[in-house]
Motif scaffolding. Structure first.
Motif, PDB file in Angstrom:
ATOM      1  N   LYS A  16       0.835  -1.202   0.000  1.00  0.00           N
ATOM      2  CA  LYS A  16       0.000   0.000   0.000  1.00  0.00           C
ATOM      3  C   LYS A  16       0.876   1.261   0.000  1.00  0.00           C
ATOM      4  CE  LYS A  16      -3.908   2.078   2.367  1.00  0.00           C
ATOM      5  NZ  LYS A  16      -4.873   1.950   3.466  1.00  0.00           N
ATOM      6  N   VAL A  17       1.932   1.236   0.796  1.00  0.00           N
ATOM      7  CA  VAL A  17       2.858   2.374   0.853  1.00  0.00           C
ATOM      8  C   VAL A  17       3.538   2.569  -0.505  1.00  0.00           C
ATOM      9  CG1 VAL A  17       5.037   3.189   1.860  1.00  0.00           C
ATOM     10  CG2 VAL A  17       3.226   2.308   3.337  1.00  0.00           C
ATOM     11  N   LEU A  18       3.942   1.485  -1.149  1.00  0.00           N
ATOM     12  CA  LEU A  18       4.571   1.595  -2.479  1.00  0.00           C
ATOM     13  C   LEU A  18       3.606   2.202  -3.492  1.00  0.00           C
ATOM     14  CD1 LEU A  18       6.618  -1.709  -2.692  1.00  0.00           C
ATOM     15  CD2 LEU A  18       7.510   0.621  -2.588  1.00  0.00           C
ATOM     16  N   GLU A  19       2.353   1.798  -3.455  1.00  0.00           N
ATOM     17  CA  GLU A  19       1.355   2.373  -4.365  1.00  0.00           C
ATOM     18  C   GLU A  19       1.167   3.860  -4.071  1.00  0.00           C
ATOM     19  OE1 GLU A  19      -0.024   0.987  -7.083  1.00  0.00           O
ATOM     20  OE2 GLU A  19       1.344  -0.656  -6.608  1.00  0.00           O
ATOM     21  N   TRP A  20       1.151   4.221  -2.792  1.00  0.00           N
ATOM     22  CA  TRP A  20       1.021   5.628  -2.426  1.00  0.00           C
ATOM     23  C   TRP A  20       2.226   6.418  -2.936  1.00  0.00           C
ATOM     24  CZ3 TRP A  20       4.001   8.886   0.551  1.00  0.00           C
ATOM     25  CH2 TRP A  20       3.447  10.139   0.798  1.00  0.00           C
ATOM     26  N   LEU A  21       3.431   5.863  -2.786  1.00  0.00           N
ATOM     27  CA  LEU A  21       4.639   6.558  -3.246  1.00  0.00           C
ATOM     28  C   LEU A  21       4.628   6.741  -4.760  1.00  0.00           C
ATOM     29  CD1 LEU A  21       7.271   4.876  -0.939  1.00  0.00           C
ATOM     30  CD2 LEU A  21       6.744   7.327  -1.011  1.00  0.00           C
ATOM     31  N   LYS A  22       4.187   5.733  -5.504  1.00  0.00           N
ATOM     32  CA  LYS A  22       4.100   5.876  -6.964  1.00  0.00           C
ATOM     33  C   LYS A  22       3.136   6.991  -7.332  1.00  0.00           C
ATOM     34  CE  LYS A  22       3.235   1.493  -7.904  1.00  0.00           C
ATOM     35  NZ  LYS A  22       3.035   0.213  -8.615  1.00  0.00           N
ATOM     36  N   SER A  23       2.015   7.042  -6.643  1.00  0.00           N
ATOM     37  CA  SER A  23       1.032   8.100  -6.877  1.00  0.00           C
ATOM     38  C   SER A  23       1.609   9.469  -6.516  1.00  0.00           C
ATOM     39  CB  SER A  23      -0.220   7.811  -6.045  1.00  0.00           C
ATOM     40  OG  SER A  23      -1.142   8.850  -6.155  1.00  0.00           O
ATOM     41  N   GLU A  24       2.328   9.541  -5.421  1.00  0.00           N
ATOM     42  CA  GLU A  24       2.960  10.794  -4.983  1.00  0.00           C
ATOM     43  C   GLU A  24       3.966  11.289  -6.019  1.00  0.00           C
ATOM     44  OE1 GLU A  24       3.934  14.024  -2.432  1.00  0.00           O
ATOM     45  OE2 GLU A  24       2.203  12.705  -2.544  1.00  0.00           O
ATOM     46  N   ILE A  25       4.752  10.372  -6.564  1.00  0.00           N
ATOM     47  CA  ILE A  25       5.742  10.744  -7.576  1.00  0.00           C
ATOM     48  C   ILE A  25       5.047  11.313  -8.810  1.00  0.00           C
ATOM     49  CG2 ILE A  25       7.416   9.765  -9.219  1.00  0.00           C
ATOM     50  CD1 ILE A  25       8.337   7.940  -6.825  1.00  0.00           C
ATOM     51  N   LEU A  26       4.009  10.643  -9.275  1.00  0.00           N
ATOM     52  CA  LEU A  26       3.264  11.148 -10.441  1.00  0.00           C
ATOM     53  C   LEU A  26       2.622  12.502 -10.156  1.00  0.00           C
ATOM     54  CD1 LEU A  26       1.578   7.856 -11.658  1.00  0.00           C
ATOM     55  CD2 LEU A  26       3.427   9.114 -12.787  1.00  0.00           C
ATOM     56  N   ASP A  27       2.062  12.652  -8.971  1.00  0.00           N
ATOM     57  CA  ASP A  27       1.428  13.911  -8.585  1.00  0.00           C
ATOM     58  C   ASP A  27       2.439  15.049  -8.549  1.00  0.00           C
ATOM     59  OD1 ASP A  27      -0.868  15.413  -7.695  1.00  0.00           O
ATOM     60  OD2 ASP A  27       0.040  15.400  -5.694  1.00  0.00           O
ATOM     61  N   GLN A  28       3.619  14.795  -8.018  1.00  0.00           N
ATOM     62  CA  GLN A  28       4.646  15.829  -7.937  1.00  0.00           C
ATOM     63  C   GLN A  28       5.181  16.209  -9.318  1.00  0.00           C
ATOM     64  OE1 GLN A  28       5.111  17.614  -5.282  1.00  0.00           O
ATOM     65  NE2 GLN A  28       3.732  16.291  -4.134  1.00  0.00           N
ATOM     66  N   VAL A  29       5.317  15.231 -10.212  1.00  0.00           N
ATOM     67  CA  VAL A  29       5.752  15.540 -11.583  1.00  0.00           C
ATOM     68  C   VAL A  29       4.696  16.404 -12.265  1.00  0.00           C
ATOM     69  CG1 VAL A  29       6.229  14.556 -13.863  1.00  0.00           C
ATOM     70  CG2 VAL A  29       7.269  13.535 -11.832  1.00  0.00           C
ATOM     71  N   ALA A  30       3.428  16.043 -12.109  1.00  0.00           N
ATOM     72  CA  ALA A  30       2.346  16.841 -12.706  1.00  0.00           C
ATOM     73  C   ALA A  30       2.350  18.254 -12.131  1.00  0.00           C
ATOM     74  CB  ALA A  30       1.001  16.166 -12.461  1.00  0.00           C
ATOM     75  N   GLY A  31       2.509  18.363 -10.804  1.00  0.00           N
ATOM     76  CA  GLY A  31       2.552  19.684 -10.170  1.00  0.00           C
ATOM     77  C   GLY A  31       3.727  20.505 -10.666  1.00  0.00           C
ATOM     78  N   LEU A  32       4.873  19.855 -10.825  1.00  0.00           N
ATOM     79  CA  LEU A  32       6.056  20.542 -11.326  1.00  0.00           C
ATOM     80  C   LEU A  32       5.785  21.160 -12.690  1.00  0.00           C
ATOM     81  CD1 LEU A  32       9.100  21.224 -11.245  1.00  0.00           C
ATOM     82  CD2 LEU A  32       9.507  18.937 -12.200  1.00  0.00           C
ATOM     83  N   TYR A  33       5.229  20.384 -13.602  1.00  0.00           N
ATOM     84  CA  TYR A  33       4.916  20.901 -14.948  1.00  0.00           C
ATOM     85  C   TYR A  33       3.909  22.041 -14.876  1.00  0.00           C
ATOM     86  CZ  TYR A  33       7.226  16.791 -16.972  1.00  0.00           C
ATOM     87  OH  TYR A  33       8.123  15.827 -17.335  1.00  0.00           O
ATOM     88  N   ARG A  34       2.882  21.857 -14.062  1.00  0.00           N
ATOM     89  CA  ARG A  34       1.835  22.868 -13.941  1.00  0.00           C
ATOM     90  C   ARG A  34       2.406  24.182 -13.396  1.00  0.00           C
ATOM     91  NH1 ARG A  34      -1.439  19.720 -11.755  1.00  0.00           N
ATOM     92  NH2 ARG A  34      -0.766  19.972  -9.607  1.00  0.00           N
ATOM     93  N   TYR A  35       3.207  24.095 -12.330  1.00  0.00           N
ATOM     94  CA  TYR A  35       3.744  25.311 -11.717  1.00  0.00           C
ATOM     95  C   TYR A  35       4.782  25.986 -12.608  1.00  0.00           C
ATOM     96  CZ  TYR A  35       1.280  23.769  -7.547  1.00  0.00           C
ATOM     97  OH  TYR A  35       0.316  23.380  -6.660  1.00  0.00           O
ATOM     98  N   MET A  36       5.567  25.207 -13.311  1.00  0.00           N
ATOM     99  CA  MET A  36       6.532  25.809 -14.239  1.00  0.00           C
ATOM    100  C   MET A  36       5.806  26.550 -15.362  1.00  0.00           C
ATOM    101  SD  MET A  36       9.497  22.894 -14.421  1.00  0.00           S
ATOM    102  CE  MET A  36      10.092  23.508 -15.972  1.00  0.00           C
ATOM    103  N   MET A  37       4.733  25.955 -15.851  1.00  0.00           N
ATOM    104  CA  MET A  37       3.970  26.560 -16.940  1.00  0.00           C
ATOM    105  C   MET A  37       3.390  27.921 -16.523  1.00  0.00           C
ATOM    106  SD  MET A  37       0.827  24.896 -19.118  1.00  0.00           S
ATOM    107  CE  MET A  37      -0.329  24.872 -17.769  1.00  0.00           C
ATOM    108  N   HIS A  38       3.044  28.037 -15.245  1.00  0.00           N
ATOM    109  CA  HIS A  38       2.447  29.275 -14.743  1.00  0.00           C
ATOM    110  C   HIS A  38       3.454  30.181 -14.032  1.00  0.00           C
ATOM    111  CE1 HIS A  38      -1.548  28.046 -15.902  1.00  0.00           C
ATOM    112  NE2 HIS A  38      -1.363  26.876 -15.304  1.00  0.00           N
ATOM    113  N   GLY A  39       4.733  29.834 -14.115  1.00  0.00           N
ATOM    114  CA  GLY A  39       5.771  30.671 -13.533  1.00  0.00           C
ATOM    115  C   GLY A  39       5.805  30.678 -12.013  1.00  0.00           C
ATOM    116  N   LYS A  40       5.270  29.646 -11.390  1.00  0.00           N
ATOM    117  CA  LYS A  40       5.251  29.570  -9.923  1.00  0.00           C
ATOM    118  C   LYS A  40       6.442  28.734  -9.476  1.00  0.00           C
ATOM    119  CE  LYS A  40       0.305  30.203  -9.673  1.00  0.00           C
ATOM    120  NZ  LYS A  40      -0.983  29.684  -9.231  1.00  0.00           N
ATOM    121  N   TYR A  41       7.615  29.359  -9.512  1.00  0.00           N
ATOM    122  CA  TYR A  41       8.856  28.624  -9.298  1.00  0.00           C
ATOM    123  C   TYR A  41       9.066  28.198  -7.851  1.00  0.00           C
ATOM    124  CZ  TYR A  41       9.619  29.786 -14.090  1.00  0.00           C
ATOM    125  OH  TYR A  41       9.464  29.883 -15.436  1.00  0.00           O
ATOM    126  N   GLU A  42       8.513  28.929  -6.897  1.00  0.00           N
ATOM    127  CA  GLU A  42       8.617  28.518  -5.505  1.00  0.00           C
ATOM    128  C   GLU A  42       7.872  27.197  -5.282  1.00  0.00           C
ATOM    129  OE1 GLU A  42       7.443  30.620  -1.441  1.00  0.00           O
ATOM    130  OE2 GLU A  42       8.733  31.850  -2.730  1.00  0.00           O
TER     131      GLU A  42
END
Length: 104
Positions: A16-42
């Protein structure tokens, strides 16, 4: 000694923890792209930090030590520098990271 049921619960919890970590990694990559696109570098740097933490924890959960992961990263950096990876050729990023990690 652990009873079979307790051992099974530990395995299920670890999965269950491994599945959560995989989801967390995907979520953070998506957030990274989204924030970079909108110039939210912090927020982008926060995603990169969370991504790094999740990768280290995932490595540990699947049986590697933090040292194992760091050694593999250093080995990969050196291989890519030696093989003329394009990021190294264009910017020198890989050797800069190798140097930084070795100075710590």
């Amino acid at each position: 000694m652990e009873r079979p049921r307790e051992k099974g619960m530990h395995i299920a919890k670890n999965l269950k923890v491994l599945e959560w970590l995989k989801s967390e990694i995907l979520d953070q990559v998506a957030g990274l792209y989204r924030y970079m696109m909108h110039g939210k570098y912090e927020r982008a740097i926060d995603c990169l930090a969370s991504l790094t933490v999740a990768v280290y924890v995932m490595a540990r959960r699947i049986g590697f030590s933090f040292r194992d992961l760091e050694s593999a990263v250093l080995k990969k950096l050196r291989e890519n520098v030696r093989d003329g990876h394009q990021m190294e050729e264009w910017y020198g990023d890989l050797s800069a990271l190798d140097e930084y990690l070795n100075k710590r």
